[in-house]
Design an enzyme around this catalytic site. Structure first.
Site, PDB file in Angstrom:
ATOM      1  N   PRO A 102     -53.983  91.543 -40.685  1.00  0.00           N
ATOM      2  CG  PRO A 102     -52.741  91.516 -38.749  1.00  0.00           C
ATOM      3  CD  PRO A 102     -53.312  92.217 -40.009  1.00  0.00           C
ATOM      4  CB  CYS A 107     -61.214  74.089  -1.335  1.00  0.00           C
ATOM      5  SG  CYS A 107     -61.030  72.294  -1.555  1.00  0.00           S
ATOM      6  CG  HIS A 136     -64.069  75.275  -4.906  1.00  0.00           C
ATOM      7  ND1 HIS A 136     -62.897  76.019  -4.862  1.00  0.00           N
ATOM      8  CD2 HIS A 136     -63.510  74.041  -4.823  1.00  0.00           C
ATOM      9  CE1 HIS A 136     -61.780  75.289  -4.638  1.00  0.00           C
ATOM     10  NE2 HIS A 136     -62.213  73.753  -4.735  1.00  0.00           N
ATOM     11  CD  GLU A 147     -64.210  79.031  -5.422  1.00  0.00           C
ATOM     12  OE1 GLU A 147     -64.826  79.140  -4.401  1.00  0.00           O
ATOM     13  OE2 GLU A 147     -63.387  78.527  -5.715  1.00  0.00           O
TER      14      GLU A 147
HETATM   15  N1  GLN Z   1     -55.411  70.206  -1.851  1.00  0.00           N
HETATM   16  C1  GLN Z   1     -56.833  70.147  -1.031  1.00  0.00           C
HETATM   17  C2  GLN Z   1     -57.309  68.566  -1.427  1.00  0.00           C
HETATM   18  O1  GLN Z   1     -57.040  68.108  -2.437  1.00  0.00           O
HETATM   19  C3  GLN Z   1     -57.584  71.274  -1.367  1.00  0.00           C
HETATM   20  C4  GLN Z   1     -57.984  71.312  -2.998  1.00  0.00           C
HETATM   21  C5  GLN Z   1     -58.597  72.745  -3.423  1.00  0.00           C
HETATM   22  O2  GLN Z   1     -58.457  73.744  -2.610  1.00  0.00           O
HETATM   23  N2  GLN Z   1     -59.481  72.834  -4.450  1.00  0.00           N
HETATM   24  O3  GLN Z   1     -58.190  68.174  -0.810  1.00  0.00           O
END
Ligand code: GLN
Length: 549
Positions: free
Chosen positions: A194, A391, A522, A524
């Site tokens: 392959p 979030c 976020h 992370e």
């Molecule tokens: N749904 C939520 C918003 O739009 C949180 C978004 C998320 O967790 N990234 O505010």
């Protein structure tokens, strides 16, 4: 030392997708960076979407948000984590974005009356973008990942751009093909055919590989190295063994063992300041495998299944952030995925959270699994289980608190029920117009924003600074009208936007709960192996205390 001329390494895939091209790009970057070279990386996704933001995570895994707010592919997260650098929108492109730019230029008469053609104008736009990303980063080396596999219709124009670059700068461009060598179970032998076909497909695009990275379940032996070398027209040392590994962070060390760094530098005629210095990297990741004490974290999410397979990929930055903080605490993280909907089918099941040292609710969209997440949050709050909400996981803290502590039974987010009596989470004002006009792509609150932390809070103590900058991706926010009432009832907004209007962090004080905190952003996305995120570390420290009890 005089700055090197910028060199370009294209990485393409052969045979099948998902064999770790992104991690190979990150690892090639790492081994060259460890020689004192300045490295940047580019991801090319051949799809027509202008960015990754409008795609469901089941389609393409996590959406990784850059500092400048561009919504990209999860591979960009790996580049940032491996290389410890921050990338920008200049480092990411898709077919959609390239065409969008070319069409805009044509409308602006920037082609001076010429007939604008797919070839050469699309590849020229691609080349311009690659070179600009290199210049912007003052890079010695730009590593470029072309998504998909060779032989596909989708990425042909990107390969054409790479071919044209090689023609223009023969000494400055190298090609790596990451290919897969299957070991069919009934045959028991590693098969090279392959890969031979993949190299042939690449040749038909006018590109000859300099390096073949041989991905397989085990290491490639000499016999097969020689065979691939002969049939694919490379020397045997240019066939690099890349067996499956337990940890992706071992890959730079494996590639280095086969001298990939030296070979690439020789081909590109680059002099490095020093030899590869991966001692810290090796020490850190070797150590990790020896940690015995476990730290058990439940991630309560909405499940992203494709057929019979669960894609933990959707939360890859969260997983990595937990790992890095656990490693710094010298602990082995054990993550368990819990489908939030399980708690909806059988509410008693929420008790199973007792088994864990901490609970995380990551980001998400829409209504599915929300009731389950809310019961997990209530359980963690009442039973003093350390909780970190990211979030949506923060917005849900506020809803849960409003419902069960403030007594606002119908408290909700406008995302789920815009007619609810108490919209404790409401749409951001600037988002209203956008939604009305169905302007969804790249239109959320995106990218890095500053937050100011309140003294004497869990967040302030964890960060150790007064002001932080974190990445966002959301359309809704805590409704300012409810802030005072929520605070009077005991919830603390420990991080706010500098103008005080937007709530960035919600938490319970330490005397009330060992760790109960959610972030509108976020965190992370900013965790790296050598700079774990302080909030994840604080969360795990609290989880560890529970573990010991
Ligand atoms: N749904 C939520 C918003 O739009 C949180 C978004 C998320 O967790 N990234 O505010």
């Amino acid at each position: 030392m005089k700055r090197n001329k910028t060199k370009y390494i294209f990485v393409v895939g052969g045979v099948i997708s998902g064999v770790g091209k992104g991690v190979t790009v990150s690892s090639i970057g790492k081994i060259l960076q460890s020689r004192g070279l300045k490295v940047t990386a580019i991801k090319i996704d051949p799809y027509v979407n202008v960015d990754a933001g409008t795609m469901n995570p089941t389609e393409h895994g996590e959406v990784f948000v850059l500092e400048d707010g561009f919504e990209t592919d999860q591979d960009m997260g790996n580049y940032e984590r491996f290389l410890g650098i921050k990338l920008s929108r200049a480092n990411y492109m898709t077919t959609g974005r390239v065409y969008e730019a070319v069409i805009k230029k044509e409308r602006n008469l920037e082609y001076g009356g010429k007939c604008v053609q797919v070839v050469p104008h699309i590849p020229l736009e691609i080349i311009g973008r690659i070179e600009r990303a290199g210049t912007r980063a003052s890079a010695d080396i730009v590593v470029i990942e072309i998504g998909g596999t060779v032989g596909e219709y989708e990425n042909i124009l990107f390969l054409e751009a790479a071919r044209m670059m090689k023609l223009r700068k023969p000494d400055d461009v190298a090609f790596v093909i990451v290919s897969y060598l299957p070991v069919p179970s009934k045959v028991g032998e590693m098969k090279t055919k392959p890969t031979q076909h993949a190299v042939r497909a690449l040749s038909s695009a006018g590109i000859h590989p300099d390096i073949i990275v041989a991905r397989s379940q085990g290491a490639i032996d000499k016999k097969r190295k020689d065979k691939l070398a002969l049939f694919c027209n490379v020397s045997p040392e240019c066939v690099i063994s890349a067996p499956d590994v337990d940890s992706i962070y071992d890959i730079p060390l494996n590639l280095e063992r086969d001298h990939l760094g030296e070979i690439l530098l020789k081909k590109l005629k680059v002099k490095a300041k020093n030899g590869a210095d991966l001692a810290d990297w090796k020490k850190f990741f070797d150590g990790v495998g020896k940690f015995k004490d476990e730290i058990k974290i439940a991630v309560v999410g909405k499940y992203f299944d494709t057929g019979d397979f669960v894609l933990a990929d959707s939360y890859i930055s969260v997983i990595e952030a937990i790992k890095f903080s656990a490693y710094h605490l010298k602990k082995r993280p054990v993550l368990t995925w819990i489908n939030a909907k399980d708690f909806e089918v059988d509410p008693k099941k929420v008790k199973q959270l007792d088994k864990y040292d901490g609970v995380v609710v990551p980001g998400g969209f829409g209504e599915s699994g929300i009731a389950g997440k809310l019961s997990a949050i209530k359980y963690a709050r009442e039973n003093k289980i350390p909780y970190l909400g990211l979030c949506y996981g923060m917005q849900l803290i506020v809803i849960e608190y409003a419902r069960n502590v403030l007594g606002l039974k119908n408290a909700n987010t406008a995302e789920i029920d815009p007619e609810a009596d108490d919209l404790v989470i409401d749409i951001l004002p600037e988002q209203k117009e956008k939604l009305k006009n169905r302007d969804y792509g790249g239109s959320m609150r995106l990218g890095s924003y500053k937050a100011v932390l309140k003294d004497g809070t869990v967040a302030r103590e964890a960060y150790g600074t007064k002001e932080v900058s974190e990445r966002h991706r959301h359309r809704y926010e805590v409704n300012h009208e409810y802030v005072e009432r929520l605070e009077n009832a005991g919830l603390v907004f420990s991080g706010r936007s500098p103008d005080g209007k937007l709530m960035e962090i919600a938490e319970l004080p330490k005397r009330k709960h060992p760790f109960f905190l959610g972030t509108q952003f976020h965190p992370e996305f900013q965790a790296t192996p050598f700079a774990p995120h302080p909030l994840f570390t604080a969360f795990l420290k609290a989880s560890l205390k529970r573990h010991k009890k």
